[in-house]
Design a protein around this motif. Structure first.
Motif, PDB file in Angstrom:
ATOM      1  N   ILE A  84      10.922  -9.098  -1.433  1.00  0.00           N
ATOM      2  CA  ILE A  84       9.941  -8.025  -1.563  1.00  0.00           C
ATOM      3  C   ILE A  84       8.867  -8.498  -2.540  1.00  0.00           C
ATOM      4  O   ILE A  84       9.177  -8.853  -3.681  1.00  0.00           O
ATOM      5  N   VAL A  85       7.638  -8.525  -2.085  1.00  0.00           N
ATOM      6  CA  VAL A  85       6.507  -8.938  -2.919  1.00  0.00           C
ATOM      7  C   VAL A  85       5.721  -7.699  -3.319  1.00  0.00           C
ATOM      8  O   VAL A  85       5.337  -6.899  -2.461  1.00  0.00           O
ATOM      9  N   ILE A  86       5.499  -7.533  -4.608  1.00  0.00           N
ATOM     10  CA  ILE A  86       4.693  -6.417  -5.100  1.00  0.00           C
ATOM     11  C   ILE A  86       3.267  -6.913  -5.275  1.00  0.00           C
ATOM     12  O   ILE A  86       2.986  -7.776  -6.099  1.00  0.00           O
ATOM     13  N   GLY A  87       2.385  -6.385  -4.446  1.00  0.00           N
ATOM     14  CA  GLY A  87       0.997  -6.816  -4.451  1.00  0.00           C
ATOM     15  C   GLY A  87       0.102  -5.846  -5.195  1.00  0.00           C
ATOM     16  O   GLY A  87       0.455  -5.361  -6.273  1.00  0.00           O
ATOM     17  N   GLY A  88      -1.050  -5.529  -4.593  1.00  0.00           N
ATOM     18  CA  GLY A  88      -1.994  -4.625  -5.232  1.00  0.00           C
ATOM     19  C   GLY A  88      -2.569  -3.643  -4.235  1.00  0.00           C
ATOM     20  O   GLY A  88      -2.479  -3.834  -3.016  1.00  0.00           O
ATOM     21  N   ALA A  89      -3.191  -2.593  -4.752  1.00  0.00           N
ATOM     22  CA  ALA A  89      -3.755  -1.558  -3.888  1.00  0.00           C
ATOM     23  C   ALA A  89      -4.944  -2.055  -3.081  1.00  0.00           C
ATOM     24  O   ALA A  89      -5.303  -1.452  -2.062  1.00  0.00           O
ATOM     25  N   GLY A  90      -5.552  -3.155  -3.506  1.00  0.00           N
ATOM     26  CA  GLY A  90      -6.703  -3.688  -2.785  1.00  0.00           C
ATOM     27  C   GLY A  90      -6.395  -4.108  -1.372  1.00  0.00           C
ATOM     28  O   GLY A  90      -7.308  -4.230  -0.538  1.00  0.00           O
ATOM     29  N   PHE A 103       4.723  -4.752  -0.793  1.00  0.00           N
ATOM     30  CA  PHE A 103       4.447  -3.419  -1.324  1.00  0.00           C
ATOM     31  C   PHE A 103       3.078  -3.369  -1.991  1.00  0.00           C
ATOM     32  O   PHE A 103       2.778  -4.155  -2.899  1.00  0.00           O
ATOM     33  N   SER A 104       2.251  -2.448  -1.535  1.00  0.00           N
ATOM     34  CA  SER A 104       0.946  -2.197  -2.149  1.00  0.00           C
ATOM     35  C   SER A 104       1.035  -0.902  -2.944  1.00  0.00           C
ATOM     36  O   SER A 104       1.253   0.165  -2.362  1.00  0.00           O
ATOM     37  N   PRO A 105       0.882  -0.951  -4.267  1.00  0.00           N
ATOM     38  CA  PRO A 105       1.000   0.262  -5.078  1.00  0.00           C
ATOM     39  C   PRO A 105      -0.099   1.282  -4.764  1.00  0.00           C
ATOM     40  O   PRO A 105      -1.077   0.972  -4.076  1.00  0.00           O
ATOM     41  N   ALA A 106       0.078   2.477  -5.287  1.00  0.00           N
ATOM     42  CA  ALA A 106      -0.954   3.503  -5.178  1.00  0.00           C
ATOM     43  C   ALA A 106      -2.235   3.017  -5.852  1.00  0.00           C
ATOM     44  O   ALA A 106      -2.210   2.138  -6.724  1.00  0.00           O
ATOM     45  N   ILE A 107      -3.361   3.589  -5.465  1.00  0.00           N
ATOM     46  CA  ILE A 107      -4.647   3.196  -6.048  1.00  0.00           C
ATOM     47  C   ILE A 107      -4.630   3.393  -7.561  1.00  0.00           C
ATOM     48  O   ILE A 107      -5.103   2.543  -8.317  1.00  0.00           O
ATOM     49  N   GLU A 108      -4.079   4.519  -7.994  1.00  0.00           N
ATOM     50  CA  GLU A 108      -3.945   4.775  -9.432  1.00  0.00           C
ATOM     51  C   GLU A 108      -2.488   4.523  -9.827  1.00  0.00           C
ATOM     52  O   GLU A 108      -1.642   5.410  -9.754  1.00  0.00           O
ATOM     53  N   MET A 109      -2.206   3.308 -10.207  1.00  0.00           N
ATOM     54  CA  MET A 109      -0.893   2.927 -10.709  1.00  0.00           C
ATOM     55  C   MET A 109      -1.149   1.963 -11.857  1.00  0.00           C
ATOM     56  O   MET A 109      -1.380   0.775 -11.658  1.00  0.00           O
TER      57      MET A 109
END
Length: 217
Positions: free
Chosen positions: A104-110, A155-161
């Motif tokens: 599982i790769v944690i990326g970014g909201a972009g 996984f792309s986090p929420a915009i505000e995280m």
């Protein structure tokens, strides 16, 4: 289960480390300097490794049931674009070599899209984090999406995280795929503590296989 957590000393990694240990999972915490980890547990094994050393990293994660990568070379790093790409690819290769199949790769909201357009490419995207966010997008599309050996999830986090979100650990979230999850006020928000719950839940009960997902309140 036994989870290898890469980037265990970062903002996201530290929250995830606590969540996994609290749930009773064994954790191999991997970071450049694990002396920064203040948690103590019989379930915790610390391994100080440079992610670019793929041989050492492969050995470090070997034997895990799954690997979670919260790798980030540091927001203040002037070479973050190239270093993220090098590090993320090294992690992927090390996991493949180790024999572990779940990543599982944690990326970014972009990397989330609205009307088919990536947020990172929009005119309002913050310029100060563009180098990192564009690297994450490039890695996801160029290197991770074509991956057929690993059972990966991105996984792309929420915009505000971010550290300014003080909701804490609520245990509530809603899942999505490649578009932001918005609340009734039109915001996409999630605390780092609840992000950790999302990832831990996905480890325990996998839903996403070779695909992107996101979460927010």
């Amino acid at each position: 289960m036994k989870v290898a957590l890469i980037g265990a000393t970062g903002f996201v990694g530290a929250a995830l480390l606590k969540e996994l240990l609290d749930r009773g999972h064994e954790v191999i915490a991997v970071a450049r300097n694990t002396d920064r980890i203040t948690l103590n547990s019989a379930l915790l094994e610390k391994k100080s490794v440079n992610v670019l050393d793929t041989e050492a990293l492969s050995k470090a994660v070997s034997g895990a049931d799954a690997v979670v990568s919260a790798y980030n070379p540091g927001w203040g790093n002037p070479d973050i674009h190239e270093q993220y790409l090098s590090g993320a690819k090294a992690v992927q290769q090390a996991v493949k070599t180790s024999g572990v199949r779940r990543l599982i790769v944690i990326g970014g909201a972009g990397t989330l899209q609205i009307a088919g357009n990536y947020l990172v490419d929009g005119p309002e995207f913050p310029k100060e984090i563009y180098p990192a966010a564009s690297a994450v997008k490039k890695y996801f599309l160029r290197d991770l999406q074509p991956e057929t050996t690993l059972d990966w999830a991105f996984f792309s986090p929420a915009i505000e995280m971010h550290q300014g979100i003080t909701t804490g650990r609520t245990g509530y979230y809603r899942l999505g795929n490649n578009s932001p999850v918005f609340d009734e006020a039109g915001r996409s928000v999630l605390s780092v503590e609840d992000l950790a719950i999302v990832i831990a839940d996905e480890l325990e009960n996998p839903r996403f296989h070779r695909e992107q997902f996101t979460a927010a309140y």
